[in-house]
Write an enzyme that holds these catalytic residues in place. Structure first.
Site, PDB file in Angstrom:
ATOM      1  N   LYS A  52       0.844  -1.206   0.000  1.00  0.00           N
ATOM      2  CA  LYS A  52       0.000   0.000   0.000  1.00  0.00           C
ATOM      3  C   LYS A  52       0.876   1.253   0.000  1.00  0.00           C
ATOM      4  O   LYS A  52       0.610   2.207  -0.723  1.00  0.00           O
ATOM      5  CB  LYS A  52      -0.957  -0.022   1.200  1.00  0.00           C
ATOM      6  CG  LYS A  52      -2.053  -1.061   1.033  1.00  0.00           C
ATOM      7  CD  LYS A  52      -2.871  -1.308   2.290  1.00  0.00           C
ATOM      8  CE  LYS A  52      -3.795  -2.501   2.075  1.00  0.00           C
ATOM      9  NZ  LYS A  52      -4.591  -2.856   3.259  1.00  0.00           N
ATOM     10  N   GLN A  96      -4.659  -1.485   9.306  1.00  0.00           N
ATOM     11  CA  GLN A  96      -4.523  -2.808   8.696  1.00  0.00           C
ATOM     12  C   GLN A  96      -5.170  -3.879   9.592  1.00  0.00           C
ATOM     13  O   GLN A  96      -4.871  -3.969  10.771  1.00  0.00           O
ATOM     14  CB  GLN A  96      -3.027  -3.122   8.473  1.00  0.00           C
ATOM     15  CG  GLN A  96      -2.764  -4.423   7.758  1.00  0.00           C
ATOM     16  CD  GLN A  96      -3.325  -4.454   6.329  1.00  0.00           C
ATOM     17  OE1 GLN A  96      -3.225  -3.493   5.588  1.00  0.00           O
ATOM     18  NE2 GLN A  96      -3.944  -5.551   5.966  1.00  0.00           N
ATOM     19  N   ASP A 119     -11.059   2.676   3.516  1.00  0.00           N
ATOM     20  CA  ASP A 119     -11.376   1.247   3.329  1.00  0.00           C
ATOM     21  C   ASP A 119     -12.871   1.036   3.064  1.00  0.00           C
ATOM     22  O   ASP A 119     -13.286  -0.032   2.628  1.00  0.00           O
ATOM     23  CB  ASP A 119     -10.982   0.450   4.582  1.00  0.00           C
ATOM     24  CG  ASP A 119      -9.595  -0.181   4.454  1.00  0.00           C
ATOM     25  OD1 ASP A 119      -9.200  -0.493   3.308  1.00  0.00           O
ATOM     26  OD2 ASP A 119      -8.935  -0.363   5.488  1.00  0.00           O
TER      27      ASP A 119
END
Ligand code: NAP
Length: 279
Positions: A52, A96, A119
């Site tokens: 990422k 995460q 997200d």
């Protein structure tokens, strides 16, 4: 012959488009910042976080890295999220997953400002998707819609069968296909006679989490098959939820594993980051 839907190529196209947008924003004096938080040092998470950050660098997004120890308390993590929520110069926040067992993932998802939830997991964004309002959309299903559209596969009027009802893949996938005017059936572990339903699918999305589960017996001749699963086999090779070799002669189009859905997830995360500056 089946069309192989090239997720790697499509994800590069998207990243190039985003790179141009970010360069233009920079010329206008605007810089996008994404805060990436990792708790503990789970090996797979470290790889995902690394990828990422690399994607951010490629596109021109500034990333801030927070590597917290496995012992970090939930309160400390929530405190950091609140601090980042308040910082105007931070546009996106990514925590995460999975988190260590002593931390409640839902509490963390709820704590991120919906405006910075790149997200797309916050209930406000999930709700916006289900009532057709704008908001961040979960990256993997958003990427699948891009794969279909950019491969010239019509969704409207098609019978789309989604296997899996997780909050991050199955449910948002069903909502997105519905938004694109597909006729959607959602299957899960309690579904009776799964093959009877999947054999009706014009577009079949497999997000089951079981290696090579979908064989040709589950597929209608000429169906489009999207394989979300990703598994490392004993021989170290990757495979999906679909038995690719078994179904390849029966499908009209299919995503390979690797190189199908996987690369799209990060591309769509970058898409959400670029969107975040205008919120
Ligand atoms: P998950 O949370 O484990 O959900 C799996 C779903 O499959 C559940 O809804 C489950 O039903 C259903 N299921 C399990 N066994 C079934 C069966 N025998 N028949 C019908 N349905 C069944 O998994 P997920 O997070 O959605 O992920 C699915 C897969 O995609 C995993 O392999 C994951 O690694 C992969 N993934 C890939 C990406 C990517 O970027 N490529 C991103 C996310 C996930 P119940 O709800 O009834 O339990």
């Amino acid at each position: 012959m089946a069309k192989i839907i090239d997720g790697k190529k499509i994800s590069v196209q998207i990243k190039e488009e985003l790179k141009e947008k970010v360069a233009k924003l920079k010329r206008d004096g605007k810089e996008i910042t994404l805060a990436v938080i990792q708790v503990g040092n789970d090996e797979a998470s470290t790889v995902y976080v690394g990828n990422k950050k690399k994607a951010c660098e490629y596109i021109g997004i500034h990333s801030l890295s927070y590597e917290l120890s496995e012992e970090t308390t939930q309160d400390k993590l929530l405190e950091l999220i609140e601090e980042l929520n308040q910082k105007e110069e931070v546009h996106g926040i990514l925590v995460q997953l999975p988190l260590p067992k002593h931390i409640d993932e839902n509490a963390v998802i709820h704590a991120i400002s919906p405006k910075k939830d790149v997200d797309g997991f916050h209930p406000q964004n999930v709700g916006a998707l289900s009532i057709g309002e704008s908001g961040f959309v979960s990256c993997t299903p958003a990427g699948i819609i891009q794969l279909l559209k950019r491969s010239g596969i019509e969704i409207a009027g098609k019978h789309c069968v989604v296997i899996g009802r997780s909050n991050i893949v199955g449910k948002p996938m069903a909502m997105l296909l519905l938004r694109e005017n597909g006729t959607v059936t959602v299957c899960h572990s309690k579904t009776k006679d799964l093959a009877k339903l999947t054999k009706q699918a014009d577009i079949l999305v497999a997000a089951i989490g079981k290696p090579k589960f979908i064989t040709k017996e589950y597929i209608k001749e000429g169906a489009v098959v999207i394989d979300v699963g990703i598994h490392r086999m004993e021989n170290k090779k990757l495979c999906g939820d679909v038995d690719y070799d078994d179904v390849i002669d029966k499908v009209s189009a299919i995503t390979p594993v690797p190189g199908g859905v996987g690369p799209m997830t990060i591309a769509m995360l970058m898409y959400n980051c670029v969107e975040s500056i205008s919120l």
